[in-house]
Scaffold this active site. Structure first.
Site, PDB file in Angstrom:
ATOM      1  N   HIS A 174      19.398   3.104  -6.873  1.00  0.00           N
ATOM      2  CA  HIS A 174      17.979   2.783  -6.657  1.00  0.00           C
ATOM      3  C   HIS A 174      17.093   3.939  -7.129  1.00  0.00           C
ATOM      4  O   HIS A 174      16.909   4.926  -6.400  1.00  0.00           O
ATOM      5  CB  HIS A 174      17.704   2.499  -5.179  1.00  0.00           C
ATOM      6  CG  HIS A 174      18.228   1.187  -4.707  1.00  0.00           C
ATOM      7  ND1 HIS A 174      17.519   0.013  -4.834  1.00  0.00           N
ATOM      8  CD2 HIS A 174      19.411   0.854  -4.136  1.00  0.00           C
ATOM      9  CE1 HIS A 174      18.245  -0.994  -4.350  1.00  0.00           C
ATOM     10  NE2 HIS A 174      19.391  -0.504  -3.926  1.00  0.00           N
ATOM     11  N   GLU A 225      13.940   3.937  -7.343  1.00  0.00           N
ATOM     12  CA  GLU A 225      12.627   3.888  -6.700  1.00  0.00           C
ATOM     13  C   GLU A 225      12.551   4.695  -5.410  1.00  0.00           C
ATOM     14  O   GLU A 225      11.446   4.993  -4.922  1.00  0.00           O
ATOM     15  CB  GLU A 225      12.210   2.433  -6.426  1.00  0.00           C
ATOM     16  CG  GLU A 225      13.027   1.709  -5.359  1.00  0.00           C
ATOM     17  CD  GLU A 225      14.273   1.030  -5.902  1.00  0.00           C
ATOM     18  OE1 GLU A 225      14.713   0.034  -5.285  1.00  0.00           O
ATOM     19  OE2 GLU A 225      14.814   1.492  -6.928  1.00  0.00           O
ATOM     20  N   CYS A 260      20.370  -2.414  -9.060  1.00  0.00           N
ATOM     21  CA  CYS A 260      21.328  -2.809  -8.023  1.00  0.00           C
ATOM     22  C   CYS A 260      21.744  -4.276  -8.186  1.00  0.00           C
ATOM     23  O   CYS A 260      22.475  -4.614  -9.096  1.00  0.00           O
ATOM     24  CB  CYS A 260      20.758  -2.518  -6.636  1.00  0.00           C
ATOM     25  SG  CYS A 260      22.026  -2.499  -5.339  1.00  0.00           S
ATOM     26  N   ASP A 320     -10.448  -1.746   3.889  1.00  0.00           N
ATOM     27  CA  ASP A 320     -10.288  -2.881   2.985  1.00  0.00           C
ATOM     28  C   ASP A 320     -11.573  -3.682   2.828  1.00  0.00           C
ATOM     29  O   ASP A 320     -12.010  -3.972   1.712  1.00  0.00           O
ATOM     30  CB  ASP A 320      -9.158  -3.795   3.475  1.00  0.00           C
ATOM     31  CG  ASP A 320      -7.821  -3.080   3.555  1.00  0.00           C
ATOM     32  OD1 ASP A 320      -7.664  -2.051   2.865  1.00  0.00           O
ATOM     33  OD2 ASP A 320      -6.944  -3.526   4.311  1.00  0.00           O
ATOM     34  N   SER A 321     -12.186  -4.056   3.951  1.00  0.00           N
ATOM     35  CA  SER A 321     -13.392  -4.876   3.855  1.00  0.00           C
ATOM     36  C   SER A 321     -14.556  -4.079   3.248  1.00  0.00           C
ATOM     37  O   SER A 321     -15.374  -4.627   2.506  1.00  0.00           O
ATOM     38  CB  SER A 321     -13.789  -5.441   5.222  1.00  0.00           C
ATOM     39  OG  SER A 321     -14.168  -4.419   6.125  1.00  0.00           O
ATOM     40  N   SER A 374     -15.933  -5.199   8.682  1.00  0.00           N
ATOM     41  CA  SER A 374     -15.525  -4.638   9.967  1.00  0.00           C
ATOM     42  C   SER A 374     -15.713  -3.138  10.086  1.00  0.00           C
ATOM     43  O   SER A 374     -15.584  -2.583  11.179  1.00  0.00           O
ATOM     44  CB  SER A 374     -14.040  -4.946  10.192  1.00  0.00           C
ATOM     45  OG  SER A 374     -13.249  -4.246   9.238  1.00  0.00           O
TER      46      SER A 374
END
Length: 509
Positions: A167, A169, A79, A225-226, A221
């Protein structure tokens, strides 16, 4: 990493999607804003130029020096990237008052092109642009057209430089992933061998070498992620990792006990701290959302630093930062708009000079989950919904009190347990209850009531950047509503949030 593709971000909302599509093809890639783009080394197999909200005709449009890239490394402009290549190398682009937005049928004019290998013609693509290419740059050959766009794709003769006006994607471009695969595998010659096991092996070896004999502290936590970050570190340095789990008093019902139980068999070195009274004191009288977040963040740092000071030889602070956080913090505009303050321990005071280690900083959320499963972490932790760092404080609108927290915890637990019981939990990306600072009239038995309202929220998403509300069955919502009203004292009304992000956000504060 042995090989990678670099993506130059010109500010498109779809740039992360390019990266995600390549990762799905097991091709490693990294995204950089155009003004902080590194000099490609031998590991770089290709470069992609993203779209942009700018017009190439704008006086402040992004500009980048491609002299060391074009003609030397495979290059794909998407683009804005296609228009930039056209204007930069002798072509011409015009801006119209109206944008071309939506599906279009692409006729492939050069089916032997590597970019369109095994792509049928015509094929559906997705257009989203205001500028159009009038004249191709010198040495360029037209590859494809639509009814409205003569130069919908082109290449430069004698080099692996390609450009597409559409595009590839996005989901709406039917064969978009195959086009990106053709670029990455057939043109860039990437092996497509980037897997969770590959990431784990390289990350553990890198962490071990980088940290050495020093010690690391990390706030944990129970979130995905952690947990994954801590597991990678534990496999790399063992007992040199010191995890701190802080009970802020803002967790879900019985979450403190449940999380600690989940961690029991993982071998992590965890120190659990009950600081609920400290946090509630810090939040007393505060009603403004951003002030709440700052008070929680400030208190968390105070508690974390106090506990960390009890550990000897600590030189590193580990965080579960993931790639969307990194990308947003390096905005193409030089800064990111503050929607909300993030709750983490990145703001440690200067007198606590720790080096930062972020094992997941190059992963998207769904990749973190795949890495977690490959590490052998239980699905009860890996498939947990995201939960905001400030906890229930931003799902309880208005002033935080123990009484209101108890009401919210009970309503939230009824909702979450119902999702699990009806096998709906795993089809929802994030869910929770919100206690509104609004009372309304109701009737229970022969008595009038004047009590609070609970809003239920359930969304589907991939990484939280965008989200859509889940169409939960009416019968399910009816039962949850009845259970909350009948079992939670202080609630006489339940509503369901059917807002998407954007324009709304997932959380209410």
């Amino acid at each position: 990493m042995n090989e990678k593709i670099l993506i130059i971000d010109f500010g498109s909302q779809l740039t992360q999607l390019i990266g995600r599509r390549l990762r799905e093809l097991k091709v490693y890639c990294e995204i950089f804003p155009y003004h902080h783009f590194p000099e490609p080394d031998a590991s770089v197999k290709g470069v992609i130029l993203s779209g942009s909200p700018y017009s190439v005709k704008d006086k402040d449009a992004p500009v980048i020096d491609l002299s060391g890239i074009k003609g030397n490394i495979p290059l794909l402009g998407i683009c804005f990237g296609a228009q930039y290549l056209a204007t930069r190398y002798g072509g011409d682009v015009h801006s119209s008052l109206s944008r071309e937005y939506g599906r279009a049928m692409l006729d492939i004019l050069e089916p032997s092109s590597l970019l369109f290998f095994n792509i049928p013609s015509p094929t559906t693509v997705w257009m989203s642009h205001q500028d159009s290419i009038d004249t191709l740059p010198r040495g360029a050959v037209n590859l494809a057209s639509t009814d409205d766009v003569q130069y919908a794709a082109y290449r430069f003769e004698g080099e692996d430089t390609y450009a597409v006006q559409f595009h590839p994607e996005v989901y709406h471009t039917i064969h978009g992933s195959r086009i990106l695969e053709n670029f990455a595998i057939n043109i860039c010659k990437c092996k497509g061998d980037w897997t969770p096991s590959c990431f784990i092996e390289e990350t553990i070896a890198g962490l071990r070498e980088r940290i050495g004999e020093e010690h690391v502290i990390m706030a944990i936590s129970g979130g995905v992620d952690s947990t994954v970050a801590a597991t990678l570190l534990h496999k790399a340095i063992g007992k040199q990792l010191h995890c701190i789990f802080v009970d802020t008093g803002l967790l879900r019902l019985n979450e403190y006990v449940a999380v600690m139980k989940s961690y029991q068999d993982m071998g992590l070195n965890i120190n659990a701290i009950d600081a609920s009274g400290t946090f509630l004191d810090a939040l007393r009288g505060i009603t403004e959302p951003e002030a709440k977040r700052k008070a929680i963040g400030r208190t968390f740092i105070e508690v974390f630093v106090r506990e960390a000071s009890k550990i000897n030889n600590v030189a590193w602070l580990a965080q579960g930062t993931i790639y969307p956080d990194v990308i947003e913090s390096a905005s193409v505009h030089g800064h990111s708009s503050v929607i909300k303050s993030h709750h983490n321990v990145g703001g440690l005071p200067e007198h606590v000079p720790l080096k930062i280690v972020e094992p997941l900083r190059l992963l998207f959320k769904d990749e973190v989950r795949r890495i977690g499963l490959a590490l052998g972490i239980g699905e009860n932790l890996i498939k947990r919904h995201p939960f905001p760092g400030p906890g229930l404080a931003i799902r309880l609108l208005g002033e935080i009190t123990p009484e209101k927290l108890q009401i919210l915890r009970q309503a939230d637990d009824i909702f979450i347990q119902a999702l699990r019981k009806e096998n709906l939990y795993d089809s929802v990306w994030q869910a929770g209850a919100i206690l509104l600072p609004v009372r309304s009239v109701g009737v229970m038995g022969d008595e009038r009531t004047y009590e609070y309202t609970i809003a239920l929220r359930a969304v589907e998403s991939t990484d939280g950047m965008t989200a859509d509300w889940i169409h939960l069955p009416y019968e399910f919502l009816m039962k949850v509503s009845n259970d909350i009203i009948n079992k939670v004292k202080g609630i006489n009304r339940v509503v369901y949030d059917i807002s998407s992000k954007p324009p709304a956000t997932i959380e209410w504060e």
